[in-house]
Design a protein around this motif. Sequence first.
Motif, mmCIF file in Angstrom:
data_model
loop_
_atom_site.group_PDB
_atom_site.id
_atom_site.type_symbol
_atom_site.label_atom_id
_atom_site.label_comp_id
_atom_site.label_asym_id
_atom_site.label_seq_id
_atom_site.Cartn_x
_atom_site.Cartn_y
_atom_site.Cartn_z
ATOM 1 N N ASN A 1 3.798 8.525 -4.584
ATOM 2 C CA ASN A 1 4.182 7.708 -3.374
ATOM 3 C C ASN A 1 3.037 7.353 -2.727
ATOM 4 O OD1 ASN A 1 7.343 8.190 -3.544
ATOM 5 N ND2 ASN A 1 6.495 10.104 -4.014
ATOM 6 N N SER A 46 7.576 4.691 -4.471
ATOM 7 C CA SER A 46 7.725 3.993 -3.289
ATOM 8 C C SER A 46 6.588 3.737 -2.464
ATOM 9 C CB SER A 46 8.811 4.742 -2.478
ATOM 10 O OG SER A 46 8.612 6.145 -2.092
ATOM 11 N N ASN A 90 11.426 10.300 6.046
ATOM 12 C CA ASN A 90 12.262 9.320 5.447
ATOM 13 C C ASN A 90 11.773 9.036 3.887
ATOM 14 O OD1 ASN A 90 13.737 9.451 7.703
ATOM 15 N ND2 ASN A 90 12.546 7.579 8.794
ATOM 16 N N LEU A 91 10.239 8.702 3.962
ATOM 17 C CA LEU A 91 9.745 8.465 2.609
ATOM 18 C C LEU A 91 10.229 9.527 1.518
ATOM 19 C CD1 LEU A 91 8.181 6.405 0.937
ATOM 20 C CD2 LEU A 91 6.047 7.781 1.431
ATOM 21 N N LYS A 139 13.852 9.715 0.193
ATOM 22 C CA LYS A 139 14.410 8.666 -0.585
ATOM 23 C C LYS A 139 14.622 9.283 -1.981
ATOM 24 C CE LYS A 139 12.427 4.629 1.786
ATOM 25 N NZ LYS A 139 11.445 3.549 1.669
#
Length: 386
Positions: free
Chosen positions: A107, A128, A382-383, A386
Amino acid sequence: MKFLIFEMKTVCYNSYLYFGDSLGAALKKAGHDIEYFKVDEQSLDDLEQFVGKHFDAMIDFNSDLPRALMDDDSFFLDNVDAPFIDVILDHPLYHHDSLKNKLKNFNVVCLDAKHKDYILKYYPHIKSVAVTPMTGELAFGKDSLDWDKFETRPYDIIFTGTYTDPIRIETAIKKLPDFLVENIKELIDMMQADSSITIEDAVETLARNEIYDYINSDLPLHTQTFYLADTYVRCVNRKNLVLALDKCQHKLDLFGGLWEELDLNHATIHREIPFNLTFTIFSKSKLCVNIQPNFKAGCHDRVFSAQLNGAVSLTDPTTMLKSEYTDNESILFYNLDNIDAVTTKVDTALSNLDELKKIAQAGFDITSKNHTWDNIANIIVNLTAK
């Protein structure tokens, strides 16, 4: 959640160390557990202690860890039970050798929305990508900002950063094979003719016009090869900006290395200082000048660090900044395509300190709401979720 934060580099005035410590403090403040690996305190062999362990995320800045291999040629990061987040502080082209590695759970956090698009387009294995600029902090704590003393701040105009003579970059370019030299010159011409063009825009235009089929080969590899075009334009813009500031009627102070190599009329040159001490300089400044490292949809942390310390930020605009700030109300913008106009803009702004203070206060209000380490920590959480 439990986070492992790597601090693997002590370069760039120790900014990486500051970013790691500040992110960890914000995550801890939000109730998360933090473990650090600090390369200046531990041996690289100690990385093996994390094999098989669980974390909710591992975080590093401009990381080389995606290249690290175990004895069986598997990726080191794949042997830790955690997603990996690489916080990229430059254009992704400078990190191709890390980004190309197909980790199981890779990520990225980057500073610019165009960088996000570039990563998603050319590195589809990355799970992401989130966008957030980095930031700073108020030098002496939240209650230390005294607006009544704004007019008596000792520094009128400051710029923090290193000078690199464009001739050095030209010399490096000339050592390349002839066909690369010609391509790099074409890229430089495109970006200097239109400051809104990114390096990847220029490379894609070059690819369409060249006989050699760049697009259907490894375009991000070629973009990395052309990094000197990006570097050269950045160096020229920084030089021209400081030369324009040096013509101002007000005092200019430069903090950083090698400025003595530039022929200046009246600027005061100060020694290089660690990253965390720049906040003290910002808190003593009326106007802090920034130039983006060719970011078009993000921002350098210098803008927010200055505003959090009560200084007005003067910078070239990006789509991110224009969506949050207004020229002459909460920030000062200049145009890279008319950089000489900076001289008049700065002198006009500093001739009316009451209005300048209002701009500083408005910038502080926006930044202290939107661009703090608490905001960044929330994006990371928040990342991870996911």
